[in-house]
Write a protein that holds these residues in place. Structure first.
Motif, PDB file in Angstrom:
ATOM      1  N   ILE A   1       0.836  -1.212   0.000  1.00 33.92           N
ATOM      2  CA  ILE A   1       0.000   0.000   0.000  1.00 33.92           C
ATOM      3  C   ILE A   1       0.861   1.249   0.000  1.00 33.92           C
ATOM      4  O   ILE A   1       0.636   2.192  -0.782  1.00 33.92           O
ATOM      5  N   LEU A   2       1.884   1.278   0.859  1.00 32.37           N
ATOM      6  CA  LEU A   2       2.748   2.461   0.942  1.00 32.37           C
ATOM      7  C   LEU A   2       3.507   2.676  -0.365  1.00 32.37           C
ATOM      8  O   LEU A   2       3.620   3.807  -0.852  1.00 32.37           O
ATOM      9  N   SER A   3       4.024   1.595  -0.946  1.00 35.34           N
ATOM     10  CA  SER A   3       4.801   1.710  -2.180  1.00 35.34           C
ATOM     11  C   SER A   3       3.921   2.143  -3.347  1.00 35.34           C
ATOM     12  O   SER A   3       4.345   2.917  -4.203  1.00 35.34           O
TER      13      SER A   3
ATOM     14  N   THR B   1       5.209   6.352  -8.902  1.00 38.64           N
ATOM     15  CA  THR B   1       4.853   7.076 -10.121  1.00 38.64           C
ATOM     16  C   THR B   1       3.663   6.378 -10.785  1.00 38.64           C
ATOM     17  O   THR B   1       3.307   5.252 -10.431  1.00 38.64           O
ATOM     18  N   PRO B   2       3.034   7.037 -11.772  1.00 39.27           N
ATOM     19  CA  PRO B   2       1.968   6.357 -12.507  1.00 39.27           C
ATOM     20  C   PRO B   2       2.435   5.031 -13.105  1.00 39.27           C
ATOM     21  O   PRO B   2       1.671   4.046 -13.106  1.00 39.27           O
ATOM     22  N   GLU B   3       3.679   4.967 -13.540  1.00 38.85           N
ATOM     23  CA  GLU B   3       4.212   3.723 -14.096  1.00 38.85           C
ATOM     24  C   GLU B   3       4.323   2.651 -13.001  1.00 38.85           C
ATOM     25  O   GLU B   3       3.991   1.477 -13.230  1.00 38.85           O
ATOM     26  N   ASP B   4       4.781   3.069 -11.823  1.00 39.99           N
ATOM     27  CA  ASP B   4       4.881   2.134 -10.701  1.00 39.99           C
ATOM     28  C   ASP B   4       3.502   1.601 -10.323  1.00 39.99           C
ATOM     29  O   ASP B   4       3.325   0.401 -10.078  1.00 39.99           O
ATOM     30  N   ARG B   5       2.518   2.489 -10.264  1.00 44.22           N
ATOM     31  CA  ARG B   5       1.168   2.064  -9.882  1.00 44.22           C
ATOM     32  C   ARG B   5       0.574   1.119 -10.918  1.00 44.22           C
ATOM     33  O   ARG B   5      -0.154   0.188 -10.572  1.00 44.22           O
ATOM     34  N   ALA B   6       0.897   1.362 -12.181  1.00 41.94           N
ATOM     35  CA  ALA B   6       0.425   0.447 -13.228  1.00 41.94           C
ATOM     36  C   ALA B   6       1.014  -0.950 -13.031  1.00 41.94           C
ATOM     37  O   ALA B   6       0.330  -1.965 -13.237  1.00 41.94           O
ATOM     38  N   PHE B   7       2.281  -1.005 -12.603  1.00 41.61           N
ATOM     39  CA  PHE B   7       2.901  -2.308 -12.323  1.00 41.61           C
ATOM     40  C   PHE B   7       2.151  -3.032 -11.211  1.00 41.61           C
ATOM     41  O   PHE B   7       1.843  -4.228 -11.319  1.00 41.61           O
ATOM     42  N   TRP B   8       1.856  -2.318 -10.117  1.00 36.37           N
ATOM     43  CA  TRP B   8       1.179  -2.952  -8.995  1.00 36.37           C
ATOM     44  C   TRP B   8      -0.207  -3.465  -9.396  1.00 36.37           C
ATOM     45  O   TRP B   8      -0.628  -4.543  -8.980  1.00 36.37           O
TER      46      TRP B   8
ATOM     47  N   LEU C   1      10.686  -1.839  -5.697  1.00 41.88           N
ATOM     48  CA  LEU C   1       9.822  -0.674  -5.457  1.00 41.88           C
ATOM     49  C   LEU C   1       9.562  -0.481  -3.964  1.00 41.88           C
ATOM     50  O   LEU C   1       9.548   0.656  -3.472  1.00 41.88           O
ATOM     51  N   ILE C   2       9.381  -1.581  -3.248  1.00 46.43           N
ATOM     52  CA  ILE C   2       9.171  -1.473  -1.797  1.00 46.43           C
ATOM     53  C   ILE C   2      10.411  -0.875  -1.134  1.00 46.43           C
ATOM     54  O   ILE C   2      10.311  -0.047  -0.219  1.00 46.43           O
ATOM     55  N   GLY C   3      11.592  -1.278  -1.615  1.00 43.17           N
ATOM     56  CA  GLY C   3      12.823  -0.689  -1.096  1.00 43.17           C
ATOM     57  C   GLY C   3      12.943   0.779  -1.454  1.00 43.17           C
ATOM     58  O   GLY C   3      13.297   1.616  -0.611  1.00 43.17           O
ATOM     59  N   LYS C   4      12.629   1.113  -2.702  1.00 43.08           N
ATOM     60  CA  LYS C   4      12.752   2.490  -3.185  1.00 43.08           C
ATOM     61  C   LYS C   4      11.882   3.454  -2.387  1.00 43.08           C
ATOM     62  O   LYS C   4      12.297   4.585  -2.078  1.00 43.08           O
ATOM     63  N   TYR C   5      10.670   3.010  -2.036  1.00 47.93           N
ATOM     64  CA  TYR C   5       9.725   3.902  -1.369  1.00 47.93           C
ATOM     65  C   TYR C   5       9.606   3.640   0.136  1.00 47.93           C
ATOM     66  O   TYR C   5       8.625   4.066   0.763  1.00 47.93           O
ATOM     67  N   ASN C   6      10.594   2.965   0.700  1.00 48.74           N
ATOM     68  CA  ASN C   6      10.662   2.746   2.153  1.00 48.74           C
ATOM     69  C   ASN C   6       9.446   2.004   2.702  1.00 48.74           C
ATOM     70  O   ASN C   6       9.035   2.230   3.849  1.00 48.74           O
TER      71      ASN C   6
END
Length: 338
Positions: free
Chosen positions: A255-257, A262-269, A289-294
């Motif tokens: 959820i946090l990630s 980004t919109p691209e990241d959300r499309a991946f999820w 992505l989880i690492g990138k966004y803590n």
């Protein structure tokens, strides 16, 4: 990933559940005997299914909370044995039902009961264990304890339905998710702790303290489990890292990630979780992505927050070995991520 956990009184040794285990050992022996007795049935499949999960190696933390909380207030009867067994049966029934709802293949490294005996048997044996749990609650003669555990059973079921309603929905908010785990996980921790002072005949302030302790310990426990699925080791988990991802479960690191991406990241999820594209390659991207966004660090920070509330809840109670053991359990639950 290393997380420094501030421990009480300058402790630098690894926190352990051993003090709680040692204090409750004799009573847990009685609980284990009662579990075997009450899981028995002339219908052969019932003890087979029940014992498959009961004997699978869990720490039985919840019934130990009940025993320790009763002992803390000087209880000398045997009602706490029946209540602790009821708590464990409720937990086991929930796991049997969970595995059907989640379509899980493994639990603690073993095939789930539903994979061996089928979904119908898993659900019905879970119902049998709930029935046995309620019979034992009635046998204690405590209407207050019955009320607390029956209310928890209803809340747990509500949590299951709520989880279904948000399943694989990437718009699930942090508040939505906390509502799910408060009902599904923390409610039983809270009830397990609260019935200790109830059976010991203690006052409402003690009940309130133990209930708050259990609720917040349960929240911390589940949040650490969420983090471990993306940052733990298979040997410690009793399952494979990333199983939540493969099953399309939406937990706090995700959820946090998602929210921070980004919109691209959300499309991946959305593709990975909502469309079920949970390949090993996508798992690696999810971990990145989880690492990138803590996502992990902030999930652990929230677990520590609830752990601190649990610690504060016990603080007004008199010093005792039981209180110290319950305090150490908080640190033990959180330090699993180290």
């Amino acid at each position: 990933m290393g997380v420094v956990i501030p421990l009480e009184e300058g402790k630098n040794k690894q926190a352990s559940v051993k003090p709680l285990v040692d204090l409750t050992r004799l009573d847990m022996d009685r609980v284990n005997q009662l579990i075997l007795s009450k899981a028995g049935s002339d219908v052969q499949m019932i003890p087979e299914v029940a014992n498959h999960l009961i004997s699978s190696g869990g720490k039985r933390l919840r019934p130990m909370l009940t025993l320790a909380a009763a002992q803390m207030f000087g209880y000398e009867g045997d009602g706490h044995i029946k209540l602790a067994t009821s708590v464990e049966f409720m937990h086991t029934a929930t796991l049997l039902h969970d595995d059907v709802v989640d379509e899980s293949d493994l639990r603690r490294g073993k095939s789930t009961a539903r994979m061996i005996w089928g979904n119908q048997a898993s659900v019905l044996v879970g119902d049998f264990l709930l029935g046995q749990a309620f019979k034992m609650m009635v046998e204690t003669g405590s209407m207050d304890a019955l009320d607390v555990l029956a209310s928890a059973a209803a809340v747990i079921a509500e949590g299951e339905v709520l989880q279904l309603s948000v399943a694989k929905n990437m718009e699930t908010t942090e508040d939505d998710y906390l509502s799910v785990i408060r009902a599904k996980t923390a409610a039983l921790f809270a009830a397990a702790a609260e019935v200790g002072p109830i059976i010991a005949g203690n006052d409402k302030s003690a009940r309130s303290a133990l209930r708050s302790y259990g609720m917040n310990l349960g929240l911390a426990f589940q949040l650490v489990d969420d983090a471990l699925d993306y940052g733990g080791k298979a040997a410690d988990l009793g399952k494979n890292v990333g199983d939540d991802f493969r099953e399309g479960k939406i937990t706090l690191p995700v959820i946090l990630s998602y929210r921070r991406g980004t919109p691209e990241d959300r499309a991946f999820w959305k593709t990975a979780i909502e469309d079920g594209q949970s390949s090993d390659e996508n798992l690696q991207q999810a971990l990145a992505l989880i690492g990138k966004y803590n996502g992990l660090a902030d999930t652990i920070a929230r677990a520590k927050h609830y752990g601190a509330i649990a610690r504060d809840a016990l603080s007004p109670l008199p010093a005792s070995a039981h209180k110290a053991a319950l305090m150490e359990v908080i640190d033990f639950c959180i330090e699993r991520v180290n």
